[in-house]
Design a protein around this motif. Sequence first.
Motif, PDB file in Angstrom:
ATOM      1  N   LEU A  28      72.463  20.434  67.723  1.00 38.45           N
ATOM      2  CA  LEU A  28      72.869  19.434  68.706  1.00 38.45           C
ATOM      3  C   LEU A  28      71.738  18.438  68.939  1.00 38.45           C
ATOM      4  CD1 LEU A  28      75.016  18.495  70.778  1.00 38.45           C
ATOM      5  CD2 LEU A  28      73.930  20.037  72.421  1.00 38.45           C
ATOM      6  N   ALA A  29      72.076  17.145  68.922  1.00 40.37           N
ATOM      7  CA  ALA A  29      71.108  16.084  69.224  1.00 40.37           C
ATOM      8  C   ALA A  29      71.770  15.102  70.182  1.00 40.37           C
ATOM      9  CB  ALA A  29      70.677  15.366  67.955  1.00 40.37           C
ATOM     10  N   LEU A  30      71.017  14.673  71.185  1.00 43.51           N
ATOM     11  CA  LEU A  30      71.485  13.686  72.155  1.00 43.51           C
ATOM     12  C   LEU A  30      70.511  12.511  72.115  1.00 43.51           C
ATOM     13  CD1 LEU A  30      72.080  16.188  75.067  1.00 43.51           C
ATOM     14  CD2 LEU A  30      73.812  15.268  73.537  1.00 43.51           C
ATOM     15  N   ALA A  34      62.308  -9.114  72.524  1.00 45.35           N
ATOM     16  CA  ALA A  34      63.384  -8.257  72.023  1.00 45.35           C
ATOM     17  C   ALA A  34      62.791  -6.877  71.813  1.00 45.35           C
ATOM     18  CB  ALA A  34      63.958  -8.798  70.723  1.00 45.35           C
ATOM     19  N   GLY A  35      63.637  -5.875  71.782  1.00 49.19           N
ATOM     20  CA  GLY A  35      63.116  -4.547  71.524  1.00 49.19           C
ATOM     21  C   GLY A  35      64.134  -3.455  71.719  1.00 49.19           C
ATOM     22  N   THR A  36      63.670  -2.248  71.496  1.00 48.15           N
ATOM     23  CA  THR A  36      64.498  -1.059  71.604  1.00 48.15           C
ATOM     24  C   THR A  36      63.660   0.066  72.199  1.00 48.15           C
ATOM     25  OG1 THR A  36      65.653  -1.701  69.577  1.00 48.15           O
ATOM     26  CG2 THR A  36      65.941   0.562  70.300  1.00 48.15           C
ATOM     27  N   LEU A  37      64.282   0.847  73.063  1.00 52.06           N
ATOM     28  CA  LEU A  37      63.644   2.048  73.599  1.00 52.06           C
ATOM     29  C   LEU A  37      64.645   3.180  73.435  1.00 52.06           C
ATOM     30  CD1 LEU A  37      61.255   3.347  75.072  1.00 52.06           C
ATOM     31  CD2 LEU A  37      62.406   2.791  77.233  1.00 52.06           C
ATOM     32  N   GLY A  38      64.230   4.220  72.730  1.00 56.58           N
ATOM     33  CA  GLY A  38      65.138   5.333  72.457  1.00 56.58           C
ATOM     34  C   GLY A  38      64.523   6.664  72.829  1.00 56.58           C
ATOM     35  N   TYR A  39      65.381   7.545  73.313  1.00 57.88           N
ATOM     36  CA  TYR A  39      64.955   8.905  73.640  1.00 57.88           C
ATOM     37  C   TYR A  39      65.919   9.861  72.944  1.00 57.88           C
ATOM     38  CZ  TYR A  39      63.927  13.156  76.242  1.00 57.88           C
ATOM     39  OH  TYR A  39      63.588  14.438  76.585  1.00 57.88           O
ATOM     40  N   GLU A  40      65.371  10.796  72.181  1.00 57.47           N
ATOM     41  CA  GLU A  40      66.203  11.787  71.502  1.00 57.47           C
ATOM     42  C   GLU A  40      65.768  13.187  71.923  1.00 57.47           C
ATOM     43  OE1 GLU A  40      68.135  12.012  67.279  1.00 57.47           O
ATOM     44  OE2 GLU A  40      66.027  12.567  67.122  1.00 57.47           O
ATOM     45  N   TRP A  41      66.760  13.991  72.280  1.00 56.93           N
ATOM     46  CA  TRP A  41      66.524  15.378  72.679  1.00 56.93           C
ATOM     47  C   TRP A  41      67.358  16.261  71.775  1.00 56.93           C
ATOM     48  CZ3 TRP A  41      69.624  18.310  76.725  1.00 56.93           C
ATOM     49  CH2 TRP A  41      69.043  19.568  76.978  1.00 56.93           C
ATOM     50  N   ARG A  42      66.736  17.260  71.181  1.00 56.47           N
ATOM     51  CA  ARG A  42      67.416  18.225  70.309  1.00 56.47           C
ATOM     52  C   ARG A  42      67.310  19.601  70.947  1.00 56.47           C
ATOM     53  NH1 ARG A  42      68.860  16.806  65.304  1.00 56.47           N
ATOM     54  NH2 ARG A  42      68.318  14.716  64.637  1.00 56.47           N
ATOM     55  N   PRO A  43      68.263  19.938  71.854  1.00 61.81           N
ATOM     56  CA  PRO A  43      68.189  21.230  72.529  1.00 61.81           C
ATOM     57  C   PRO A  43      68.378  22.417  71.596  1.00 61.81           C
ATOM     58  CG  PRO A  43      70.224  20.096  73.103  1.00 61.81           C
ATOM     59  CD  PRO A  43      69.409  19.151  72.289  1.00 61.81           C
TER      60      PRO A  43
END
Length: 171
Positions: free
Chosen positions: A56-58, A43-52
């Motif tokens: 704003l955060a994606l 099990a697991g999670t992979l996350g990517y966050e970009w704050r241009p």
Amino acid sequence: FRRTENYALATVPVSAKSTLSGRLGWIEYRSNNFSQRDFSGTAGTLGYEWRPSGKLALRLTAARDLTPYVADTSSYLVSDSLTFTPSWQLTSKTALTLTLSQTSSDFRGPVVAGAAPLRHDDLSNVQFGLSWTPLRTVTVGARLRHQRRTSNTFGYDFEESGASVTATLLV
């Protein structure tokens, strides 16, 4: 029952404005009474966050989870999901969030093998949220959501929409 979870966690700054985070683990579930209900897996999670920008955060997240499921003919559920969450800080006290997610769920570990095809569900979710924090200890929020589930098993399809209003006071 006994449930054991072992995880490795990591957060890596990719750039000044983006972060990659992950959790990878092994879940082991053992029933005290029925060995047919035992399961284990990754099990697991992979996350990517970009704050241009500062406002704003994606965020894009992929996840896999294993959970016990004692109904129908299955013993456990494997869910794979993909979620996209843009958020916009309108003011220092007000934020707007959109969540789009798709989850695919397989019902596994039949108690009686070959009794029926194993169930498979697909769930789509859209949610809009607005939060306001007038004071450091007070938050008020409102959410609109729409969900739709399709299943290969008769009677498990559904579609629903809802709204909620929340207030939080930290003391």
